[in-house]
Design a protein around this motif. Structure first.
Motif, short mmCIF file in Angstrom:
data_model
loop_
_atom_site.label_atom_id
_atom_site.label_comp_id
_atom_site.label_asym_id
_atom_site.label_seq_id
_atom_site.Cartn_x
_atom_site.Cartn_y
_atom_site.Cartn_z
N HIS A 83 15.66 22.12 113.85
CA HIS A 83 16.17 22.70 112.60
C HIS A 83 16.50 21.60 111.61
O HIS A 83 17.56 21.61 110.95
CB HIS A 83 17.39 23.59 112.86
CG HIS A 83 17.01 24.98 113.29
ND1 HIS A 83 17.75 26.09 112.95
CD2 HIS A 83 15.97 25.44 114.02
CE1 HIS A 83 17.17 27.17 113.47
NE2 HIS A 83 16.09 26.80 114.12
N ARG A 143 16.19 20.24 108.29
CA ARG A 143 15.79 20.75 106.98
C ARG A 143 15.12 19.68 106.13
O ARG A 143 14.22 19.98 105.33
CB ARG A 143 16.99 21.35 106.26
CG ARG A 143 17.44 22.66 106.89
CD ARG A 143 18.40 23.44 106.00
NE ARG A 143 18.61 24.78 106.56
CZ ARG A 143 17.89 25.83 106.27
NH1 ARG A 143 16.88 25.72 105.41
NH2 ARG A 143 18.14 27.00 106.81
N ASP A 186 11.52 20.32 104.56
CA ASP A 186 11.23 20.17 103.13
C ASP A 186 10.06 19.22 102.92
O ASP A 186 9.21 19.45 102.04
CB ASP A 186 12.46 19.65 102.40
CG ASP A 186 13.58 20.67 102.32
OD1 ASP A 186 13.30 21.88 102.53
OD2 ASP A 186 14.74 20.27 102.09
N PHE A 189 13.78 30.10 110.13
CA PHE A 189 13.86 28.69 109.72
C PHE A 189 12.59 28.32 108.97
O PHE A 189 11.47 28.56 109.45
CB PHE A 189 14.04 27.77 110.93
CG PHE A 189 14.21 26.33 110.55
CD1 PHE A 189 15.41 25.88 110.01
CD2 PHE A 189 13.16 25.43 110.67
CE1 PHE A 189 15.56 24.56 109.63
CE2 PHE A 189 13.31 24.11 110.29
CZ PHE A 189 14.51 23.67 109.76
#
Length: 558
Positions: A341, A343, A347, A540
């Motif tokens: 997870h 991020r 991205d 997610f």
């Protein structure tokens, strides 16, 4: 609803298991009536068929034109449930070894600890005489008592779907032009040689190698002879591996490397392979589902997972058909993103090439550096550019790197690790534990300690990669399963005249399709990839982009 099939003395017993697990009616059929029974029940109820081994049951149905949507492969599921940490407290996992363990033993323990990522493959043993109803009930109980039943249930469904896909690929076969393959071999090696003779090109190169090494009796296929000859001319070599030879400076190196490449083509995919594996315009891969301990597929013959680029010219679509080839870009790093997870990493990879994004963020200077750094993170590289770039990667993506670091630490302690859906790594061997124990005893020598540290690091590298590779294999299974179901909706459920899977290689699939369906097949592959990501990682936001090509021949796909 499930229907369990059992065969004994030529009589099939079909037992209904209701949704609550209760055993229902049982019907007895001869093998002739089996096909009609399955076809009728499949059309009317779409049950999940339960059998000991897909390979024992499904080919008979496929040959009769009957395709099933879902199944439970008890041998594959048994192996997972016996080893998964999620079901470790179940009666099935805690019980003594049984005939089901023998029947489901498609794997053996890993080779010595210095290279634990390599595994041998055995063909599953026969399941004749086993009780599939009782085994299925035990498996249902194991899943229901699991810590997270949804995870392990999805893994079992995906693994069983993989078994159906492997048999359908073997049944339909990969379209293969023997004349094109022969032309490739002739251009590379010369005309087909007589039995027990080498092709002309290999003979020419062998003669040149002997002259350059002043070794007129040298057999270049013999590693001991070749090593000795190389050392006699002053070359300091420990092996004849190609990567080591490329580092050397000597006139023999170029013809020797060419010889090795052509010899590999001749022995792995030469005329003998063509005679053995291609019939009636089809190569039928002999996949072993879950044949590697991480859940990756293996093959028990034919080398489907190692088709060289020049041989791919022979994979040609039938007239009026196309090959749609798709591969998942940077699958393992993206799976790591979802597992952790992370991020920042999500991205970086959203809607674009992950490695290019890492360069754009000035984490590393170039795309090759980004790839090397990421592979080093997942495989535990400790030297070279991978090790040097690791601190930068750790600062950019702390959650992702922390996850694989933790998996490595678990392995170094001798603990087991799990994939996203619950496939669990094997424990280290008794010999490994003995080495660790010896190093902790009062009389341990510095040599004992060095050996223990080395083996612990080796096993840590294995567990570091296990969590990623096993989870990537699960994503690929879900992708294929979703693709298979969506393809069936395009033009009925028959394999004849309709788009169907014909090849799988870790993160790549190939569909053979009538030309008019090719645009729809491309959309199916993209939609199935998104669905697989959601099955594993929920909401997610990790992307799984594909590179998709519609071509006439596999060689044109990349």
């Amino acid at each position: 609803m499930h229907i369990v099939l059992d065969l004994h003395d030529g009589v099939v017993t079909a037992t209904r298991i209701e949704g609550d697990g209760a055993t229902g009616d049982a019907a007895q059929l001869d093998l002739t009536a089996l096909v009609e029974f399955v076809a009728e029940r499949e059309a009317a109820e779409r049950p999940r068929w339960v059998w000991a081994n897909t390979r024992q049951w499904y080919p008979r149905l496929l040959a009769a034109g009957v395709r099933v949507e879902r199944c439970v492969d008890l041998t594959l599921c048994h192996r997972i449930l016996r080893r998964s940490a999620l079901t470790a407290e179940s009666a099935l996992a805690r019980g003594p070894e049984s005939a089901w363990d023998v029947a489901s033993s498609a794997l053996i323990e890993p080779v010595p600890a210095q290279s634990p990522a390599l595994f041998d493959v055995e063909v599953p043993a026969t399941t004749a005489g086993l009780d599939p109803v009782r085994e299925f009930e035990a498996q249902l109980a194991a899943v229901s008592s699991a810590e997270q039943p949804g995870r392990i249930r999805l893994l079992l469904a995906a693994e069983s779907a993989g078994a159906l896909i492997a048999e359908e690929i073997r049944f339909t076969g990969l379209p293969w032009r023997a004349d094109v393959h022969d032309r490739v071999l002739t251009q590379a090696l010369g005309p087909r040689p007589a039995p027990e003779r080498h092709p002309a090109k290999l003979d020419e190169l062998a003669t040149r190698i002997r002259e350059l090494l002043d070794a007129p009796a040298l057999n270049p296929d013999s590693q001991p002879e070749l090593l000795a000859a190389l050392r006699r001319v002053g070359l300091d070599v420990a092996s004849t591996r190609k990567w080591e030879l490329r580092e050397l400076q000597h006139p023999v190196i170029a013809p020797l490397l060419e010889y090795k490449n052509l010899y590999r083509l001749y022995t792995a995919n030469g005329w003998a392979w063509l005679d053995a594996w291609v019939h009636e315009g089809r190569f039928r891969p002999d996949y072993v589902v879950g044949g590697v301990v991480t859940g990756r597929w293996a093959t028990s013959g034919g080398g489907a997972l190692q088709l060289p680029k020049n041989v791919r010219q022979a994979v040609v679509a039938d007239p009026g058909w196309k090959l749609v080839v798709a591969d998942a870009a940077q699958l393992e790093p993206r799976v790591l993103t979802g597992l952790a997870h992370d991020r920042a990493m999500a991205d970086a990879g959203r809607g674009r090439d992950l490695y290019d994004s890492i360069v754009a963020a000035q984490v590393v200077p170039s795309r090759p550096h980004a790839k090397v750094a990421m592979l080093g993170a997942m495989y535990g590289a400790t030297t070279g550019d991978s090790a040097r770039l690791m601190p930068r990667l750790r600062r950019a993506f702390p959650q992702a790197i922390a996850l694989v670091d933790h998996a490595a630490e678990e392995g170094e302690r001798g603990d087991r690790v799990m994939s996203r859906l619950g496939r669990t790594s094997p424990p280290p061997s008794a010999g490994w534990r003995a080495v660790q124990q010896r190093a902790s005893e009062p009389g341990a020598t510095s040599s004992d300690e060095r050996r223990a540290r080395s083996q612990a690091r080796d096993w840590g590298r294995f567990t570091r990669n296990f969590v990623v590779q096993a989870s990537a294999a699960e994503w690929a299974l879900c992708w294929m399963a979703e693709t298979r179901l969506r393809l069936a909706a395009l033009n009925g459920r028959s394999l004849s005249g309709a788009p169907h899977l014909v090849y799988f290689l870790h993160d790549e699939v190939m569909i053979h399709t009538p030309e008019q369906f090719a645009p729809q097949v491309e959309r199916v592959l993209h939609d199935a990839a998104r669905a697989a990501g959601e099955l594993l990682f929920g909401t997610f936001p990790v992307d799984f982009p594909l590179t998709v090509a519609t071509v006439d021949t596999y060689a044109d796909a990349k």
